[in-house]
Design a protein around this motif. Structure first.
Motif, PDB file in Angstrom:
ATOM      1  N   ALA A   1       0.952  -1.348  -0.012  1.00 52.72           N
ATOM      2  CA  ALA A   1      -0.344  -0.201  -0.169  1.00 52.72           C
ATOM      3  C   ALA A   1       0.759   1.294  -0.148  1.00 52.72           C
ATOM      4  CB  ALA A   1      -0.902  -0.098   0.576  1.00 52.72           C
ATOM      5  N   LEU A   2       1.703   1.000   0.771  1.00 49.29           N
ATOM      6  CA  LEU A   2       2.958   2.318   0.603  1.00 49.29           C
ATOM      7  C   LEU A   2       3.480   2.959  -0.511  1.00 49.29           C
ATOM      8  CD1 LEU A   2       4.660   1.571   4.180  1.00 49.29           C
ATOM      9  CD2 LEU A   2       2.938   3.392   4.051  1.00 49.29           C
ATOM     10  N   ALA A   3       3.310   1.638  -1.700  1.00 48.05           N
ATOM     11  CA  ALA A   3       4.561   2.078  -2.971  1.00 48.05           C
ATOM     12  C   ALA A   3       3.417   2.919  -3.435  1.00 48.05           C
ATOM     13  CB  ALA A   3       4.049   0.455  -3.522  1.00 48.05           C
ATOM     14  N   TYR A   4       2.176   3.083  -3.176  1.00 46.79           N
ATOM     15  CA  TYR A   4       1.204   3.638  -3.665  1.00 46.79           C
ATOM     16  C   TYR A   4       0.730   5.637  -2.958  1.00 46.79           C
ATOM     17  CZ  TYR A   4       0.093  -0.515  -6.569  1.00 46.79           C
ATOM     18  OH  TYR A   4       0.197  -1.246  -7.277  1.00 46.79           O
ATOM     19  N   LEU A   5       1.714   4.975  -2.113  1.00 45.42           N
ATOM     20  CA  LEU A   5       1.323   6.260  -1.278  1.00 45.42           C
ATOM     21  C   LEU A   5       2.776   7.682  -1.401  1.00 45.42           C
ATOM     22  CD1 LEU A   5      -0.366   4.971   2.381  1.00 45.42           C
ATOM     23  CD2 LEU A   5      -1.675   5.708   0.303  1.00 45.42           C
ATOM     24  N   PRO A   6       2.267   8.703  -0.544  1.00 43.57           N
ATOM     25  CA  PRO A   6       3.597  10.020  -0.787  1.00 43.57           C
ATOM     26  C   PRO A   6       5.334   8.714   0.168  1.00 43.57           C
ATOM     27  CG  PRO A   6       1.470  10.667  -0.035  1.00 43.57           C
ATOM     28  CD  PRO A   6       0.995   9.466  -0.757  1.00 43.57           C
ATOM     29  N   GLN A   7       5.900   9.487  -0.119  1.00 50.38           N
ATOM     30  CA  GLN A   7       6.299   8.679   0.760  1.00 50.38           C
ATOM     31  C   GLN A   7       6.738   9.427   2.828  1.00 50.38           C
ATOM     32  OE1 GLN A   7      11.001  10.088  -0.945  1.00 50.38           O
ATOM     33  NE2 GLN A   7      10.703   8.444  -2.429  1.00 50.38           N
ATOM     34  N   ALA A   8       6.370  10.411   2.480  1.00 48.84           N
ATOM     35  CA  ALA A   8       5.996  10.642   3.964  1.00 48.84           C
ATOM     36  C   ALA A   8       5.249   9.634   4.444  1.00 48.84           C
ATOM     37  CB  ALA A   8       5.546  11.712   4.306  1.00 48.84           C
ATOM     38  N   ALA A   9       4.100   8.409   4.127  1.00 47.13           N
ATOM     39  CA  ALA A   9       3.029   7.678   4.518  1.00 47.13           C
ATOM     40  C   ALA A   9       4.331   6.761   5.106  1.00 47.13           C
ATOM     41  CB  ALA A   9       2.165   7.130   3.651  1.00 47.13           C
ATOM     42  N   ALA A  10       5.684   6.690   4.684  1.00 47.00           N
ATOM     43  CA  ALA A  10       6.274   5.801   5.261  1.00 47.00           C
ATOM     44  C   ALA A  10       6.860   5.390   6.999  1.00 47.00           C
ATOM     45  CB  ALA A  10       7.420   5.296   4.232  1.00 47.00           C
ATOM     46  N   VAL A  11       6.279   6.233   7.442  1.00 48.68           N
ATOM     47  CA  VAL A  11       6.749   6.540   8.820  1.00 48.68           C
ATOM     48  C   VAL A  11       5.600   5.338   9.196  1.00 48.68           C
ATOM     49  CG1 VAL A  11       4.836   8.423   9.063  1.00 48.68           C
ATOM     50  CG2 VAL A  11       6.914   8.117  11.090  1.00 48.68           C
ATOM     51  N   ILE A  12       4.827   5.264   8.886  1.00 46.12           N
ATOM     52  CA  ILE A  12       3.667   4.177  10.024  1.00 46.12           C
ATOM     53  C   ILE A  12       4.649   2.620  10.114  1.00 46.12           C
ATOM     54  CG2 ILE A  12       2.994   2.902   7.229  1.00 46.12           C
ATOM     55  CD1 ILE A  12       0.104   3.120   8.970  1.00 46.12           C
TER      56      ILE A  12
END
Length: 248
Positions: A123-134
């Motif tokens: 799912a993170l591959a389709y989200l902004p890089q900042a979402a990786a903090v999850i």
């Protein structure tokens, strides 16, 4: 309500391993040399080529090594669980039904934890890089869940089929933070050990690359034995605390 102390749980597990070095060596006398030999063969075969379009011998060898590793860890862990909880010393090459069920439950627990993490990564591959903090809270949740579910493993080693994942989940209800503490303490201890091992190997490589590889494999095998029994002791301690209602 009884509250688990992460420090006491880790300390109790360490004491269990340190107190019985001869038993630990006996349990590892079959599997550790085998894993060491596989490590030597792996060094000779080399790592898989990431550019390879088809699986080759290195890929096959890594698969075989992984399977043997899971069986070895399961066999040693079952022997250690049964020694700590039943004062039983079985064969160093134990390969009975308890071992196969242990390996199966171990793989199931890993899948139960890894699959949700894999879904999040996709799912993170389709989200902004900042979402990786999850991934930080997700990783912590996965670690605590891994330890919570793994409390079933000593029951599997003892042949206690009545103790299910649902029972373990119910017995550990409200203990997320203490179990997370156990996970974090164990992770810090493991990382410190790995850094120390890498420092030793690096120093030896400066003297002789061959010496560094051989000594590195020997130390890795010793650490693998220690951590197999130490983790088994952690789960045994947690099983005793939550299921058998023992104190440390």
């Amino acid at each position: 309500m009884r509250t688990l102390s992460p420090v006491k749980a880790i300390s109790h597990a360490l004491r269990s391993v340190v107190s019985y070095p001869s038993v630990a060596l006996r349990i590892g006398m079959f599997w550790i040399p085998l894993l060491f030999a596989l490590g030597l063969v792996g060094q000779w075969i080399g790592a898989p080529d990431p550019q390879a379009t088809q699986p080759g011998l290195p890929h096959l060898f890594q698969l075989v090594s992984a399977v043997v590793g899971i069986i070895a860890v399961s066999s040693m862990a079952v022997s250690w669980h049964r020694f700590i909880l039943r004062d039983e010393l079985g064969s160093p090459s134990r390969l009975d039904g308890h071992v196969w069920r242990y390996a199966g439950n171990f793989l199931l627990i890993m899948l139960m934890v890894a699959v949700p993490l894999a879904v999040i990564l996709v799912a993170l591959a389709y989200l902004p890089q900042a979402a990786a903090v999850i991934m930080i809270p997700a990783g912590l949740l996965a670690g605590a869940t891994l330890y919570r579910l793994s409390i079933k493993l000593p029951a599997v080693a003892l042949g206690n089929a009545a103790s299910t994942f649902r029972d373990i989940w119910r017995a550990t209800e409200g203990s997320f933070w203490p179990l997370l503490g156990v996970f974090l303490l164990n992770t810090v201890l493991l990382l410190a050990t790995i850094l120390l091992l890498l420092a030793v190997i690096s120093g030896l490589n400066m003297i002789s690359p061959v010496l560094g590889e051989v000594i590195g494999l020997i130390l890795s095998a010793a650490i693998q034995l220690f951590y197999t029994l130490f983790n088994a002791s952690v789960f045994t301690s947690l099983y005793g605390f939550f299921v058998e209602r023992r104190d440390f």
